[in-house]
Design a protein around this motif. Structure first.
Motif, PDB file in Angstrom:
ATOM      1  N   MET A   1       0.718  -1.219   0.015  1.00  0.00           N
ATOM      2  CA  MET A   1      -0.057  -0.033  -0.011  1.00  0.00           C
ATOM      3  C   MET A   1       0.870   1.283   0.056  1.00  0.00           C
ATOM      4  SD  MET A   1      -2.979   0.024   0.263  1.00  0.00           S
ATOM      5  CE  MET A   1      -3.341   1.081  -1.326  1.00  0.00           C
ATOM      6  N   ARG A   3       3.288   2.475  -1.448  1.00  0.00           N
ATOM      7  CA  ARG A   3       4.411   2.692  -2.213  1.00  0.00           C
ATOM      8  C   ARG A   3       5.239   3.844  -2.215  1.00  0.00           C
ATOM      9  NH1 ARG A   3       2.862  -0.663  -7.270  1.00  0.00           N
ATOM     10  NH2 ARG A   3       0.649  -1.233  -6.461  1.00  0.00           N
ATOM     11  N   GLU A   4       4.709   4.835  -2.072  1.00  0.00           N
ATOM     12  CA  GLU A   4       5.648   6.411  -2.091  1.00  0.00           C
ATOM     13  C   GLU A   4       6.116   6.479  -0.864  1.00  0.00           C
ATOM     14  OE1 GLU A   4       5.971   8.095  -5.063  1.00  0.00           O
ATOM     15  OE2 GLU A   4       5.232   6.417  -6.313  1.00  0.00           O
ATOM     16  N   ARG A  85      -4.971   0.851 -10.982  1.00  0.00           N
ATOM     17  CA  ARG A  85      -3.552   1.095 -11.326  1.00  0.00           C
ATOM     18  C   ARG A  85      -3.317   1.147 -12.577  1.00  0.00           C
ATOM     19  NH1 ARG A  85       0.624   2.679  -8.501  1.00  0.00           N
ATOM     20  NH2 ARG A  85       1.940   1.230 -10.013  1.00  0.00           N
ATOM     21  N   ALA A  86      -3.228   2.173 -13.421  1.00  0.00           N
ATOM     22  CA  ALA A  86      -2.709   2.000 -14.672  1.00  0.00           C
ATOM     23  C   ALA A  86      -2.563   3.292 -15.343  1.00  0.00           C
ATOM     24  CB  ALA A  86      -4.059   1.515 -15.840  1.00  0.00           C
ATOM     25  N   LEU A 190      -6.545   7.928  -9.042  1.00  0.00           N
ATOM     26  CA  LEU A 190      -7.068   8.914  -7.918  1.00  0.00           C
ATOM     27  C   LEU A 190      -7.663   9.997  -8.154  1.00  0.00           C
ATOM     28  CD1 LEU A 190      -3.891   8.024  -5.488  1.00  0.00           C
ATOM     29  CD2 LEU A 190      -6.336   6.942  -5.472  1.00  0.00           C
ATOM     30  N   LEU A 266      -1.753   7.096   0.915  1.00  0.00           N
ATOM     31  CA  LEU A 266      -2.922   6.221   1.616  1.00  0.00           C
ATOM     32  C   LEU A 266      -3.748   5.561   0.425  1.00  0.00           C
ATOM     33  CD1 LEU A 266      -3.682   8.603   4.397  1.00  0.00           C
ATOM     34  CD2 LEU A 266      -3.152   6.091   4.781  1.00  0.00           C
ATOM     35  N   GLY A 267      -3.928   6.072  -0.703  1.00  0.00           N
ATOM     36  CA  GLY A 267      -4.671   5.566  -1.815  1.00  0.00           C
ATOM     37  C   GLY A 267      -6.141   6.229  -1.916  1.00  0.00           C
ATOM     38  N   PHE A 268      -6.255   7.169  -0.966  1.00  0.00           N
ATOM     39  CA  PHE A 268      -7.564   7.891  -1.167  1.00  0.00           C
ATOM     40  C   PHE A 268      -7.949   8.633  -2.436  1.00  0.00           C
ATOM     41  CE2 PHE A 268      -7.092   8.094   3.728  1.00  0.00           C
ATOM     42  CZ  PHE A 268      -7.266   6.701   3.665  1.00  0.00           C
TER      43      PHE A 268
END
Lengths: 318, 242
Positions: A1, A3-4, A85-86, A190, A266-268
């Motif tokens: 999760m 990643r960054e 994710r693309a 996102l 966080l991927g929000f």
């Protein structure tokens, strides 16, 4: 999760974060009705006739199967898979932020997180003097005075050419070179397409551009220049160079940028409200800009998001 | 040497002949890559990073109708016991790069991404037999993570034949025994074989058994990969919110 962003959590923070993630996945499974598929899963269509297979699908033995991981979406007869994710998939009219990587005859080539470089033709942008006229050879030679290599630019997707290349346009004052700020790259899924992608955060004196391609610009607020006399423009240009960005504004830029970094780590989903919320929360709880990417605020942001979504869910039901 | 205990029927590392090593896959291990994955088969550990589809670097290689797929396989110096200096372009890794590229290309829908390039980088962190298979499995995960459309999941597994027994998923000791080593890559749901390599000879009667065993292994890996992908997708979607 993560990643960054790599944060080192202590035991309590780990437990809290896990609880928050668990809540989010519970809420997510309650709220969303979309079917999730991964590569080569069959998509149930109940033997309907005349199903149209959209992006991310193909056919195998008469069945519709997914070719990417994502969420199955249906619009009447059309079935497609929305990939998460693309890389960015351009649509006409999208507002994007990109970086100039090459100057070719009559065009700039831009990196915009697409499978090819995008093309911005000299003729599809307004000249600095604001006069509508044919572009001459002199204009072509002076292209570097408009945009140079490595400049960050905001533009709009014009469409695909016959040869499949992607063309951009910048025919308005709001498009053009972006200076005095930070460019952030987040996953394109996102950023949602909205009516408004340019935001002027007045309380911070900061401009925010949420590019549909996942490039986000946070920079000093610029007053849109009117098209006046050429001489005037030159003098204002000089003024601009002499003046510098005040420290407070620079700090604000960093605070907003760190909010974006945090939300994307966080991927929000990234929206202006979420960004301002995070920045305000960091301010009100006296979190330094540099500590915004630390463990404690990371966990707090996740927990705040849980609360936000719970109340949103209640509102929907109530 | 006895690779299968004649009394108990167990192999040197305690597995049954048709038992695979423990597998584990993790998505998102390289921050800046478009897609990345870590894949472990027992002590074999491989990292894969996918970049693209992106602009073709070498314009001469650009293709109008399809994407260019490139693959680079390399072994970390510390991946084997003897810490041998391995040059980047040695025959073995060039061959494996080529094999993996062809295997993955068979599954990627390259015609959907014309005039672009997809780079797959594979690095072996620990080598304990079956690095080829582990690389293919890692590459599949990484490609799916990068959102690159594929016909089907490509999975790979090896099988061998030692002590008159077909063995699934050979480790380094069994691999270097000199017996036949069959590496199979399959498109599982389409029921197709995209990779079939064999070192040494094997009687045809035995071959079908060994091949079948390897295909069963591929199916098991595909199930696991499917699970990992679905869980990852669910996580991403839930975190994103509505």
């Amino acid at each position: 999760m993560m990643r960054e962003l790599h944060v080192s959590l202590n035991q309590t923070q780990k437990v809290r974060l896990q609880a928050a993630f668990q809540h989010l996945s519970d809420i997510g499974s309650q709220a969303s009705s979309g079917l999730l598929v991964s590569v080569s899963d069959t998509i149930p269509v109940n033997n309907e006739d005349g199903i149209l297979k959209g992006h991310g699908t193909s056919e195998r033995d008469g069945q519709v199967v997914a070719t990417v991981c994502g969420v199955v979406e249906r619009v009447n007869k059309l079935v497609y898979v929305r990939a998460l994710r693309a890389r960015y998939k351009p649509e006409v009219g999208d507002i994007i932020v990109g970086r100039v990587i090459e100057i070719a005859p009559k065009r700039w080539k831009l990196e915009i997180n697409f499978s090819q470089d995008a093309v911005l033709m000299l003729q599809s942008m307004n000249l600095p003097d604001g006069i509508q006229r044919r572009r001459t050879a002199v204009d072509e030679l002076n292209m570097r005075t408009i945009f140079e290599e490595n400049d960050v630019i905001c533009a709009e997707v014009r469409g695909f050419q016959h040869d499949g290349s992607l063309h951009l346009q910048a025919r308005s004052q709001k498009y053009g070179k972006l200076e005095r700020g930070q460019l952030l790259r987040v996953p394109a899924y996102l950023v949602k397409r909205r009516k408004q992608h340019f935001h002027d955060l007045e309380q911070y004196g900061v401009d925010l551009i949420l590019g549909c391609n996942g490039f986000i610009w946070v920079g000093e607020h610029v007053v849109p220049a009117d098209n006046e006399m050429v001489e005037d423009q030159e003098s204002t240009l000089k003024d601009k160079e002499q003046s510098y960005t005040p420290l407070e504004i620079r700090q604000n830029i960093c605070r907003i940028a760190n909010s974006v970094r945090l939300i994307s780590a966080l991927g929000f989903a990234i929206s202006v409200d979420a960004i301002i919320d995070t920045a305000e929360a960091s301010k009100s709880s006296n979190v330094d800009i540099k500590d915004m990417l630390g463990a404690e605020f990371y966990v707090q942001t996740a927990e705040r998001e849980v609360q936000k979504r719970i109340s949103l869910l209640k509102k929907k039901r109530g | 040497m006895e690779y299968v205990n004649p009394l108990t029927g167990f192999r040197l590392d305690g597995r049954r002949p048709n038992e695979m090593r423990q597998i584990r896959g993790e998505i998102g291990v390289v921050a800046k890559a478009d897609g990345s994955a870590l894949f472990e088969m027992g002590n074999t550990k491989v990292i894969a990073a996918v970049y693209g589809p992106r602009e073709v670097q070498n314009k001469g290689q650009q293709m109008d109708g399809q994407a260019l797929v490139r693959c680079e396989y390399s072994m970390a110096n510390f991946s084997t016991g003897d810490r041998a200096r391995k040059s980047k372009g040695d025959r073995r890794s060039t061959e494996i790069s080529l094999v993996i590229r062809q295997t993955m290309e068979a599954s990627i829908l390259t015609h959907l991404m014309p005039r672009s390039q997809i780079d797959i980088f594979l690095q072996v962190l620990q080598a304990d037999g079956g690095t080829r298979s582990a690389c293919i499995n890692a590459a599949t995960l990484a490609l799916a993570d990068a959102g690159i459309p594929m016909r089907d999941l490509v999975t790979s597994c090896s099988a061998g034949y030692l002590c008159s027994t077909p063995l699934l998923d050979l480790n380094y000791v069994e691999d270097s025994a000199g017996g036949p080593d069959v590496t199979v890559g399959t498109l599982v749901k389409m029921d197709k074989v995209t990779l079939l390599q064999m070192d040494a000879k094997l009687p045809i009667e035995m071959f079908t058994d060994v091949l079948q065993l390897a295909i069963e292994g591929c199916k098991a890996i595909a199930n696991y990969i499917q699970e990992v992908l679905l869980e990852n997708t669910k996580k991403l979607e839930c975190m994103r919110g509505s």
